[in-house]
Design an enzyme around this catalytic site. Structure first.
Site, PDB file in Angstrom:
ATOM      1  N   THR A  53       0.813  -1.219   0.000  1.00 20.38           N
ATOM      2  CA  THR A  53       0.000   0.000   0.000  1.00 20.38           C
ATOM      3  C   THR A  53       0.850   1.275   0.000  1.00 20.38           C
ATOM      4  O   THR A  53       0.319   2.371  -0.050  1.00 20.38           O
ATOM      5  CB  THR A  53      -0.946   0.022   1.223  1.00 20.38           C
ATOM      6  OG1 THR A  53      -0.165  -0.197   2.402  1.00 20.38           O
ATOM      7  CG2 THR A  53      -1.998  -1.057   1.119  1.00 20.38           C
TER       8      THR A  53
ATOM      9  N   LYS B 253      -3.613  -3.691   7.821  1.00 18.55           N
ATOM     10  CA  LYS B 253      -4.571  -3.600   6.717  1.00 18.55           C
ATOM     11  C   LYS B 253      -5.048  -4.972   6.262  1.00 18.55           C
ATOM     12  O   LYS B 253      -5.620  -5.116   5.178  1.00 18.55           O
ATOM     13  CB  LYS B 253      -3.961  -2.821   5.555  1.00 18.55           C
ATOM     14  CG  LYS B 253      -3.717  -1.356   5.915  1.00 18.55           C
ATOM     15  CD  LYS B 253      -3.433  -0.472   4.731  1.00 18.55           C
ATOM     16  CE  LYS B 253      -3.249   0.972   5.203  1.00 18.55           C
ATOM     17  NZ  LYS B 253      -2.687   1.833   4.175  1.00 18.55           N
TER      18      LYS B 253
ATOM     19  N   ILE C 161      13.952  -4.657  -2.905  1.00 23.63           N
ATOM     20  CA  ILE C 161      14.181  -3.505  -3.776  1.00 23.63           C
ATOM     21  C   ILE C 161      14.768  -2.332  -2.982  1.00 23.63           C
ATOM     22  O   ILE C 161      15.559  -1.555  -3.489  1.00 23.63           O
ATOM     23  CB  ILE C 161      12.837  -3.049  -4.416  1.00 23.63           C
ATOM     24  CG1 ILE C 161      12.149  -4.224  -5.123  1.00 23.63           C
ATOM     25  CG2 ILE C 161      13.055  -1.876  -5.360  1.00 23.63           C
ATOM     26  CD1 ILE C 161      12.943  -4.847  -6.238  1.00 23.63           C
ATOM     27  N   THR C 162      14.390  -2.202  -1.733  1.00 22.88           N
ATOM     28  CA  THR C 162      14.728  -1.065  -0.874  1.00 22.88           C
ATOM     29  C   THR C 162      16.203  -0.646  -0.962  1.00 22.88           C
ATOM     30  O   THR C 162      17.096  -1.472  -0.829  1.00 22.88           O
ATOM     31  CB  THR C 162      14.415  -1.421   0.593  1.00 22.88           C
ATOM     32  OG1 THR C 162      13.093  -1.929   0.656  1.00 22.88           O
ATOM     33  CG2 THR C 162      14.568  -0.200   1.495  1.00 22.88           C
ATOM     34  N   GLU C 163      16.415   0.658  -1.140  1.00 20.39           N
ATOM     35  CA  GLU C 163      17.768   1.221  -1.137  1.00 20.39           C
ATOM     36  C   GLU C 163      18.023   1.873   0.210  1.00 20.39           C
ATOM     37  O   GLU C 163      17.110   2.459   0.794  1.00 20.39           O
ATOM     38  CB  GLU C 163      17.904   2.270  -2.251  1.00 20.39           C
ATOM     39  CG  GLU C 163      19.272   2.936  -2.252  1.00 20.39           C
ATOM     40  CD  GLU C 163      19.482   3.912  -3.406  1.00 20.39           C
ATOM     41  OE1 GLU C 163      18.546   4.139  -4.180  1.00 20.39           O
ATOM     42  OE2 GLU C 163      20.605   4.447  -3.499  1.00 20.39           O
TER      43      GLU C 163
ATOM     44  N   TYR D 229      19.065  -1.245 -17.763  1.00 16.46           N
ATOM     45  CA  TYR D 229      17.986  -0.900 -18.697  1.00 16.46           C
ATOM     46  C   TYR D 229      18.599  -0.431 -20.018  1.00 16.46           C
ATOM     47  O   TYR D 229      18.140  -0.788 -21.093  1.00 16.46           O
ATOM     48  CB  TYR D 229      17.081   0.217 -18.150  1.00 16.46           C
ATOM     49  CG  TYR D 229      16.567   0.040 -16.743  1.00 16.46           C
ATOM     50  CD1 TYR D 229      16.616  -1.196 -16.098  1.00 16.46           C
ATOM     51  CD2 TYR D 229      16.022   1.120 -16.054  1.00 16.46           C
ATOM     52  CE1 TYR D 229      16.142  -1.335 -14.799  1.00 16.46           C
ATOM     53  CE2 TYR D 229      15.545   0.979 -14.764  1.00 16.46           C
ATOM     54  CZ  TYR D 229      15.620  -0.241 -14.138  1.00 16.46           C
ATOM     55  OH  TYR D 229      15.164  -0.359 -12.855  1.00 16.46           O
TER      56      TYR D 229
ATOM     57  N   GLU E 145      30.778  -3.243 -11.541  1.00 15.77           N
ATOM     58  CA  GLU E 145      31.251  -1.889 -11.268  1.00 15.77           C
ATOM     59  C   GLU E 145      32.370  -1.952 -10.237  1.00 15.77           C
ATOM     60  O   GLU E 145      32.686  -3.028  -9.716  1.00 15.77           O
ATOM     61  CB  GLU E 145      30.099  -0.982 -10.807  1.00 15.77           C
ATOM     62  CG  GLU E 145      29.427  -1.423  -9.524  1.00 15.77           C
ATOM     63  CD  GLU E 145      28.128  -0.651  -9.235  1.00 15.77           C
ATOM     64  OE1 GLU E 145      27.444  -0.236 -10.186  1.00 15.77           O
ATOM     65  OE2 GLU E 145      27.803  -0.487  -8.054  1.00 15.77           O
TER      66      GLU E 145
ATOM     67  N   HIS F 222      26.045   4.048  -5.333  1.00 12.96           N
ATOM     68  CA  HIS F 222      25.821   2.745  -4.705  1.00 12.96           C
ATOM     69  C   HIS F 222      26.743   2.608  -3.503  1.00 12.96           C
ATOM     70  O   HIS F 222      27.926   2.930  -3.579  1.00 12.96           O
ATOM     71  CB  HIS F 222      26.149   1.604  -5.679  1.00 12.96           C
ATOM     72  CG  HIS F 222      25.161   1.484  -6.796  1.00 12.96           C
ATOM     73  ND1 HIS F 222      25.477   0.885  -7.993  1.00 12.96           N
ATOM     74  CD2 HIS F 222      23.870   1.877  -6.906  1.00 12.96           C
ATOM     75  CE1 HIS F 222      24.415   0.910  -8.780  1.00 12.96           C
ATOM     76  NE2 HIS F 222      23.431   1.519  -8.154  1.00 12.96           N
TER      77      HIS F 222
END
Lengths: 289, 381
Positions: A17, A43, A97-99, A160, A210, A248
């Site tokens: 959410t 929730k 995914i969290t950075e 990408y 990298e 990064h």
């Protein structure tokens, strides 16, 4: 075929959410991913977009839906707990995914997840996509097309860029995996190379590394000793100054270690194709298919 | 984030690490007063985020308070590796019988903090590792259990065969480990750890680097940041939530994503230019970020051309286009700009740019070549 995820992958979204979680859940569903549950504590019982049932805990979501994968979009200070919660609930693939997850948190998460037999991808990664089948994470679906190339990378937008150039040149992908830019992550290059080597549909691998650490050097040795399929590599950060964190958390040259030059040398020593520019992937991969 | 030696020592003192008395001074007068309090020969040490302070003349002995004032006057304001010394640490010059190295680093390969200790201290540990690796003991620590007493003793005995000194050292290991964990460090080192002629084990120099990802939950550590010791443009960028690193080149780069940003810089170099910076505008872009980015880049007189390289995924290219238009209306550009964008909302972005007199490219390689040509005085391709 593809690696790690396919048509049968069933996904729980942790943080469904939230701003990022809800946006990317819609994108995943649109791509064809089987998103079967969401988790937002408090929730439970509601539905996301009138479709996806929301649960209070991952354990409950996994038990009710039988999902085998979880993807995490929760804020950095809660991400470590979310990763451990997912692994403890019995899902076999956890995609974070969290950075911005504190690295010391990962020193606890990594062994915890491993002991429960789950694979962790990330954190600080774009997730993965098996072209035409399923995507878990944030890689834009429209840049991918099915084909014979496995893609593995430490970065997001650079991946990408290269996938887009491959697609434009008519070269499709089996699976694109973003392993993330943090110093401690769950899945490394060798894990992905192993999977691509075993996947009958993958005929060649494009690998984007990298500066920082030695993961690429070890991957190069693995390519030399264990891979029958051709691998083309690229290293970002040739112009990076030592001792500075280049965006990064893991992209940092420590002392004299982890430079682009030593990684490129390792690729060459292993007989890999070396892309000097992103665009070089197209010709180098073409020549090896 | 790096913190100063005096700050690292304050933290370690808080955990009980024995450190000779000392204090930090911003003026020669303050330095003199500290020396007077210590009442012995002192060392005056420049507080800058740079290695090799000694070689640069930033570390000096002073026998009297008057000499301390004179030396502090020389070191304060000195340039070390491009950084101006704003503070000096004045500390008791302990007598040294032997020097050792003790450090904890977050190790990527083992995915754990690793203790590195060596009886060959006082010099660059990388050099020791390269030349005499047998003089280093490495011990990975499982953070779920922490540093266990037997591990601390093993490390202590590796440094000192004498049990009393080994015990003293192992106690320091535990204190260092606790400080490392509590400050969210990626590195904490004592170099040198010394034994004084009367057998005391003490830390003479300390360094702590903090994982930037920890700062949100450690406000007290975050408050140790010394912005005066950083490049002003980098401070400005951080306040605008941009990841920016200043370099010396002539092509200003604005990119989304760290990997693509590095690859763009590398390509600038490949085509004969030099990147002026690393700049990642991040994932969820908004026009305001682009405005800040352009402000920072155009303030650098070395920049002869600006290159935007945007691959729209989460980043909407129309947001970036709007940012460029707003920014250049506020501050008209004095150098040429090359804009490459592709991906999410590309058609809208191109329309916005064309209507405002900009042209947009879609190919990264061509855009970089064009920017390099413009920066080096050639004609656009």
């Amino acid at each position: 075929m593809s690696v790690f995820i396919d048509k049968n992958t069933t996904v729980i979204v942790q943080g469904i959410t939230g701003r990022d979680g809800s946006f990317h859940t819609r994108q995943m569903i649109e791509y064809g991913t089987r998103v079967v549950a969401g988790v937002t504590p408090g929730k439970g019982g509601q539905k996301f977009d009138d479709k996806v049932p929301i649960f209070n805990t991952v354990a409950e979501a996994a038990k009710e839906t039988g999902a085998n994968t979880s993807v995490i979009y929760v804020p950095p200070m809660y991400a470590a707990d979310a990763m451990m919660e997912a692994a403890d609930a019995g899902v076999t693939l956890v995609v974070a995914i969290t950075e911005g997850v504190p690295v010391l948190d990962m020193t606890r998460v990594y062994p915890f997840v491993k002991e429960r037999g789950a694979r962790l991808l990330g954190p600080n990664c774009p997730g993965l996509i098996s072209s035409g089948k399923s995507k878990v994470g944030i890689i834009p679906g429209r840049i991918c097309t099915p084909g014979p190339v496995g893609v593995v990378s430490r970065s997001g937008t650079l991946t990408y860029e290269i996938v887009y150039q491959l697609t434009r040149a008519g070269i499709g992908q089996t699976t694109c995996v973003g392993i993330g830019g943090d110093p401690i992550n769950g899945t490394n290059f060798i894990d992905c190379l192993t999977a691509f080597e075993q996947d009958p549909e993958t005929k060649a691998v494009a690998m984007m590394g990298e500066i920082g650490g030695t993961d690429e050097q070890e991957a190069a040795r693995f390519v030399q000793d264990h891979m029958t399929k051709p691998v083309v590599g690229f290293i970002a950060g040739q112009t990076a100054p030592p001792g500075r964190r280049m965006g990064h958390a893991g992209a940092i040259i420590s002392g004299s270690a982890g430079t682009a030059a030593e990684k490129i040398q390792a690729f060459e020593d292993a007989g890999m194709g070396v892309a000097r520019r992103p665009i070089d992937f197209v010709e180098l991969i073409k020549a090896r298919l | 984030m790096n913190i100063h030696e005096y700050q690292a020592k304050d933290i370690l003192r808080g955990y009980g690490v024995p450190i000779p008395p000392g204090d930090v001074a911003s003026t020669p007068q303050e330095a003199e007063q500290i020396a007077r309090r210590i009442g012995r020969t002192v060392v005056v040490k420049a507080q800058v985020h740079a290695g090799g302070r000694g070689k640069a003349g930033g570390v000096k002995l002073a026998k009297t308070p008057e000499e301390t004032r004179e030396i502090a006057g020389r070191i304060l304001g000195m340039q070390i590796k491009g950084l101006t010394v704003q503070k000096v640490l004045v500390t008791d010059a302990a007598d040294i019988a032997s020097e050792a190295y003790v450090g904890v680093i977050l190790d990527r390969a083992s995915k754990k903090p690793v203790f590195m200790v060596s009886p060959a201290g006082g010099i660059d540990i990388e050099e020791v590792a390269a030349k005499t690796p047998e003089k280093i003991m490495r011990m990975p620590i499982d953070t779920r259990y922490g540093l266990m007493p037997f591990q601390a003793m093993e490390l202590g005995f590796f440094l000192y065969p004498d049990a009393t000194k080994a015990r003293a050292a192992s106690k320091i290991m535990k204190q260092l480990y606790d400080a490392f964990m509590a400050t969210g460090a990626s590195l904490a080192e004592i170099n040198p750890l010394v034994v004084t002629p009367n057998g005391d084990v003490m830390a003479l120099d300390a360094k702590i680097s903090v994982d930037d990802n920890e700062l949100d939950r450690l406000p007290k550590i975050a408050a140790l940041r010394d912005e005066s010791a950083e490049e002003p443009s980098e401070v400005q960028a951080r306040h605008a939530n941009l990841t920016f690193i200043k370099l010396d080149g002539n092509v200003g780069c604005v990119v989304n994503g760290a990997g693509l940003a590095m690859a763009t810089m590398d390509l600038v170099k490949f085509y004969g230019g030099e990147p002026a910076n690393f700049l990642d505008i991040g994932g969820s872009s908004n026009p305001e970020k682009v405005v800040s980015a352009l402000k920072i880049i155009t303030a650098d007189p070395n920049v002869k051309a600006i290159l935007f390289n945007i691959f729209g995924g989460i980043t909407r290219t129309d947001d970036v286009a709007n940012g460029i238009v707003t920014a250049t209306k506020q501050n008209p550009l004095k150098v040429p700009i090359v804009i490459r964008l592709t991906g999410t909302n590309e058609e809208i972005a191109v329309k916005i740019l064309t209507e405002n007199g900009f042209s947009a490219m879609t190919d990264m390689d061509e855009a970089v070549q064009r920017a390099v040509k413009l920066a080096t005085g050639g004609q656009p391709a």
